[in-house]
Every structure is written in C-alpha cells, then in structure tokens.
Design a protein around this motif. Structure first.
Motif, short mmCIF file in Angstrom:
data_model
loop_
_atom_site.label_atom_id
_atom_site.label_comp_id
_atom_site.label_asym_id
_atom_site.label_seq_id
_atom_site.Cartn_x
_atom_site.Cartn_y
_atom_site.Cartn_z
N THR A 135 0.75 -1.15 -0.10
CA THR A 135 0.22 0.08 0.10
C THR A 135 0.90 1.39 0.07
N THR A 136 2.03 1.18 0.31
CA THR A 136 3.04 2.32 0.44
C THR A 136 3.07 3.28 -0.97
N HIS A 137 3.26 2.49 -2.26
CA HIS A 137 3.20 2.94 -3.39
C HIS A 137 1.88 3.59 -3.84
N GLN A 138 0.82 2.89 -3.37
CA GLN A 138 -0.54 3.44 -3.76
C GLN A 138 -0.75 4.62 -3.44
N SER A 139 0.03 5.69 -2.70
CA SER A 139 -0.08 6.95 -2.49
C SER A 139 0.67 8.05 -3.65
N ASN A 140 1.27 7.25 -4.57
CA ASN A 140 1.69 8.11 -5.52
C ASN A 140 0.84 8.27 -6.56
N ILE A 141 1.08 9.52 -7.32
CA ILE A 141 0.23 10.06 -7.97
C ILE A 141 1.11 10.79 -9.17
N SER A 142 1.24 10.21 -10.39
CA SER A 142 2.24 10.62 -11.23
C SER A 142 1.62 11.05 -12.64
N ILE A 143 2.40 12.02 -13.20
CA ILE A 143 1.77 12.81 -14.38
C ILE A 143 3.14 12.91 -15.43
N GLU A 144 2.43 12.44 -16.71
CA GLU A 144 3.56 12.63 -17.61
C GLU A 144 2.70 13.35 -18.73
N ILE A 145 3.31 14.30 -19.50
CA ILE A 145 2.92 15.04 -20.57
C ILE A 145 4.00 14.87 -21.69
N PHE A 146 3.66 14.22 -22.91
CA PHE A 146 4.62 13.62 -23.87
C PHE A 146 5.30 15.04 -24.57
N ALA A 147 6.47 14.86 -25.12
CA ALA A 147 6.84 16.01 -25.62
C ALA A 147 6.08 16.38 -27.07
N THR A 148 5.44 15.45 -27.52
CA THR A 148 4.50 15.72 -28.94
C THR A 148 3.34 16.72 -28.21
N HIS A 149 2.93 16.82 -27.20
CA HIS A 149 2.01 17.72 -26.59
C HIS A 149 2.63 18.89 -26.30
N THR A 150 3.54 18.89 -25.45
CA THR A 150 4.26 20.49 -25.21
C THR A 150 4.95 21.10 -26.35
N ALA A 151 5.35 20.32 -27.44
CA ALA A 151 5.52 21.00 -28.65
C ALA A 151 4.70 21.84 -29.37
N ASN A 152 3.51 21.46 -29.00
CA ASN A 152 2.17 22.35 -29.73
C ASN A 152 1.78 23.30 -28.73
N TYR A 153 1.98 23.44 -27.46
CA TYR A 153 1.71 24.34 -26.65
C TYR A 153 1.91 25.98 -27.13
N ASP A 154 1.14 26.68 -26.85
CA ASP A 154 1.36 28.07 -27.41
C ASP A 154 0.89 29.21 -26.43
N PHE A 155 1.42 29.28 -25.04
CA PHE A 155 0.88 30.01 -24.53
C PHE A 155 2.29 30.61 -23.35
N GLU A 156 1.94 31.84 -22.89
CA GLU A 156 2.86 31.86 -21.86
C GLU A 156 2.58 31.74 -20.30
N LYS A 157 1.07 31.79 -19.89
CA LYS A 157 0.83 31.32 -18.55
C LYS A 157 -0.51 30.79 -19.04
N ALA A 158 -0.86 29.56 -18.15
CA ALA A 158 -2.15 28.89 -18.10
C ALA A 158 -2.29 28.55 -16.81
N PHE A 159 -3.48 27.47 -16.56
CA PHE A 159 -3.64 27.06 -15.29
C PHE A 159 -4.04 25.48 -15.36
N TYR A 160 -3.67 24.87 -14.11
CA TYR A 160 -4.01 23.53 -14.40
C TYR A 160 -4.64 23.01 -12.83
N ASP A 161 -5.12 21.80 -12.85
CA ASP A 161 -5.39 21.14 -11.58
C ASP A 161 -5.60 19.65 -11.87
N ILE A 162 -5.25 19.10 -10.62
CA ILE A 162 -5.38 17.46 -10.76
C ILE A 162 -6.49 17.19 -9.79
#
Length: 130
Positions: free
Chosen positions: A79-106
């Motif tokens: 159960t120790t590792h069940q506390s982990n939340i991991s996010i990955e955004i691939f380079a193919t996505h970030t290459a298309n980003y076109d903003f200076e500042k934005a907002f997120y939530d998880i």
C-alpha cells in the motif's frame, strides 16, 4: 483528504514533462489511492478554453522514471506505493503548446467521490532548439 495544494509548474516546450506526487492526509500519513483514477486539465484561464487534457497519462501507484511509469522501488509495503500520483505529458503535446501562462489542476476520483489534489499556474518555457 482535504483542501487542494498550490504548486506552480514550468513546462519546457518540446520536452516531456513529469510530476510525481505523494498523497498524504493532514496528519502526514500516506493514503491508499488504489481505487482511484486521476485527471488533469490545462486551461488558458480558470474555466477558460482547454489547452490539454492528460487523463490517460496519470497513474496512481506508479512514478515516472526515465520516461516510463514504474511501480518498483516505491516502497516496501504494497500500500505504500498506492499513495503515488504521477503525471507525464509527452513532448509531442508540449511541442504544440502556445501560451505564456495557463492554469491546471489535478483531481482524483473513486466512484462518485471527486477530490482536487493540487492546482496552480503553468508557465511555458519556450524551446530554442527545434
């Protein structure tokens, strides 16, 4: 489980972005999230236009290591590792980003229970080498 944390992030345009979180309660005890799924959105403003949704790239009980979600080395108890939340955004996505500042939530969800875990701003660090 309680109030969402605040954490501002920087994403490098054209690079893979990874973020690992360890979910604990207000007493500092790790919480077992094995029945949860996660979701994340990046928007140009709170409630504004959607920039990206990374629902399929959020793992519970894993962490990002060398660009791969892994479960090994996260703790000695199941159960120790069940506390982990991991996010990955691939380079193919970030290459298309076109903003200076934005907002997120998880958010995490189990059945009808939805909880916002973390939120903040996203700053895009522009790529030089293309």
């Amino acid at each position: 489980m309680g109030k969402a944390g605040k954490y501002n992030i920087v994403i490098e345009e054209g690079s893979t972005f990874g973020l690992d979180l360890l979910y604990k309660d207000s007493s500092g005890d790790r919480q077992n999230l094995s029945s949860y799924t996660g979701r994340m959105q990046i928007r140009d403003s709170p409630g504004g236009d959607l920039i990206d949704s990374t629902d399929s790239n959020i793992r519970i009980g894993h962490k990002v290591q060398n660009g791969t979600f892994v479960t090994s080395g996260l703790g000695d108890a199941t159960t120790t590792h069940q506390s982990n939340i991991s996010i990955e955004i691939f380079a193919t996505h970030t290459a298309n980003y076109d903003f200076e500042k934005a907002f997120y939530d998880i958010e995490i969800q189990s059945g009808n229970h939805v909880e916002r875990v973390i939120e903040g701003s996203v700053t895009l660090s522009r790529e030089i080498t293309q």
